[in-house]
Design an enzyme around this catalytic site. Structure first.
Site, mmCIF file in Angstrom:
data_model
loop_
_atom_site.group_PDB
_atom_site.id
_atom_site.type_symbol
_atom_site.label_atom_id
_atom_site.label_comp_id
_atom_site.label_asym_id
_atom_site.label_seq_id
_atom_site.Cartn_x
_atom_site.Cartn_y
_atom_site.Cartn_z
ATOM 1 N N TYR A 52 5.193 -15.476 6.154
ATOM 2 C CA TYR A 52 5.699 -15.027 7.348
ATOM 3 C C TYR A 52 4.555 -14.619 8.367
ATOM 4 C CZ TYR A 52 10.336 -15.030 5.100
ATOM 5 O OH TYR A 52 11.595 -15.564 4.521
ATOM 6 N N LYS A 77 7.120 -12.202 -0.949
ATOM 7 C CA LYS A 77 7.289 -13.536 -1.762
ATOM 8 C C LYS A 77 5.870 -14.240 -2.083
ATOM 9 C CE LYS A 77 11.612 -14.332 0.851
ATOM 10 N NZ LYS A 77 11.502 -13.850 2.079
ATOM 11 N N HIS A 110 8.363 -18.111 -3.667
ATOM 12 C CA HIS A 110 8.905 -18.534 -2.335
ATOM 13 C C HIS A 110 9.679 -19.984 -2.223
ATOM 14 C CE1 HIS A 110 8.613 -17.681 2.252
ATOM 15 N NE2 HIS A 110 9.738 -18.281 1.836
#
Ligand code: A2P
Length: 275
Positions: A52, A77, A110
Site C-alpha cells: 500500500y 503484509k 499478501h
C-alpha cells in the site's frame, strides 16, 4: 456494547479487535490524518501492507494519536511478489522500519502468487516459495518482531501447504468478502480450522453502496448500506476492514451494534453480485 471494544480470540492466545480500519488505496500523505482520526474515534486496529506504500503514514498516524503501542493493533503484509526467504526477510525489515512501531501485531503473506499471476489460470502455485516466505516470518515471530502470523487471498490448498509444514500456525486469512461475494469454501474451511477470516473490501470498495436491494434492507433496519455491509460480515464471523478517508464515514462505520434477522441474512446471502 460497542463493536470498538470487542475482540476475536486467535488460537495462538492473542486477541484482535473485531473491527479494523482498512487503508488500501489511502495514500501515504493522507494516512496520518485518516489513521489518527480513526484512533481518536475509537478504532484500535489498523490494517496496512508494504504494497500500500503507506506504512510510514500509518505509523505517523498512530504516533499522532498519542496512544500506547499496546493499545493499538497493527497488521501488515509481506508483498505478493516477495517469494524467496531473502526477499521476505528484507520486506519484513522494511515494514518494521517504515511503521517504526516496534513490532507488528499480525503479519500476512499478501497473496499466494505474485499479483500479475493471481487471477490467471494455469499459473505456477508457489507452494515451496510460500514455505520459504513463511520461514522468514517465523524467524521474525521468534525474534518478537511480529506477534501473530497469517495469510491473505489464500485458497484452501494454499493454506494447507502452510499448515502441513509450519512451526507457527496461521491465525488469519484476509480475503475479499462482502455481500454478493462470500468465497464460501475457503470461509468454511478456515472457520472450522481456527483461522479467522478478515474481510477486505466489505463495502465492495464502495460499489455496494448504491445497490437498490441493499438500500431496502438497510432502510428496514434503520441503518446505512455501509453499516449493513459491515454488520453482514460480522454476523458471518468475519472481521471487517472498512476503508475511508472521511471522518463522518469512519465514525458511522463503527455504529454497527444492531442485529440482522435470519431472514435478512438469508436474503443477503442469496444476492450474487457481478464483479
Ligand atoms: P472514502 O475512502 O472516499 O471515504 P471498502 O471498505 O469496501 O474498500 O470501501 C471503501 C470505499 O467506500 C471508499 O471509496 C470509501 O470512501 C467508501 N466508504 C467507506 N465508508 C463509507 C460510508 N459510511 N458511506 C459512504 N461511503 C463510504
Amino acid at each position: 456494547m460497542s463493536i470498538l471494544t470487542e475482540h476475536f480470540d486467535l488460537s495462538d492466545g492473542h486477541t484482535i479487535p473485531k473491527l479494523g480500519f482498512g487503508t488500501w488505496q489511502t495514500p501515504n500523505d493522507v494516512a496520518p490524518e485518516a489513521v489518527s482520526q480513526a484512533l481518536e474515534i475509537g478504532y484500535t486496529h489498523i490494517d496496512t501492507a508494504r504494497a500500500y506504500q503507506n506504512e510510514a503514514g500509518v505509523g505517523d498516524g498512530w504516533r499522532t494519536s498519542g496512544l500506547d503501542r499496546e493499545s493499538v493493533y497493527i497488521t501488515s503484509k509481506v508483498p505478493a511478489e516477495a517469494k524467496t526467504y531473502e526477499e521476505a526477510k528484507a520486506a519484513i525489515a522494511t515494514s518494521l522500519e517504515q511503521l517504526n512501531a516496534g513490532y507488528i501485531d499480525l503479519l500476512l503473506i499478501h497473496a499466494p502468487k505474485p499479483w500479475p499471476q493471481m487471477f490467471k489460470a494455469d499459473m505456477p502455485r508457489y507452494f515451496e516459495a510460500n514455505l520459504q516466505v513463511w520461514k522468514a516470518m517465523e524467524e521474525a515471530h521468534a525474534a518478537g518482531q511480529v506477534h501473530s502470523l497469517g495469510v491473505s487471498n489464500f485458497q484452501v490448498d494454499d493454506l494447507t501447504n502452510i499448515t502441513e509444514h509450519a512451526q507457527v500456525m496461521p491465525q488469519a486469512n484476509q480475503i475479499r468478502f462482502h455481500i454478493g461475494y462470500t468465497q464460501d469454501e475457503v470461509v468454511e474451511y478456515c472457520q472450522s480450522h481456527g483461522v479467522l477470516i478478515e474481510a477486505y473490501s466489505p463495502l465492495g470498495t464502495g460499489r455496494l453502496l448504491g445497490n437498490p436491494d441493499l438500500s431496502v434492507i438497510a432502510d428496514n433496519n434503520d441503518v446505512s448500506v455501509a453499516q449493513l455491509c459491515i454488520r453482514y460480515a460480522l454476523q458471518h464471523g468475519c472481521l471487517p476492514l472498512p476503508k475511508s478517508t472521511h471522518r463522518q464515514y469512519i465514525e458511522a462505520n463503527t455504529k454497527v451494534d444492531f442485529q440482522l434477522s435470519a431472514d435478512d441474512m438469508a436474503a443477503l446471502d442469496a444476492l450474487k453480485l457481478d464483479d
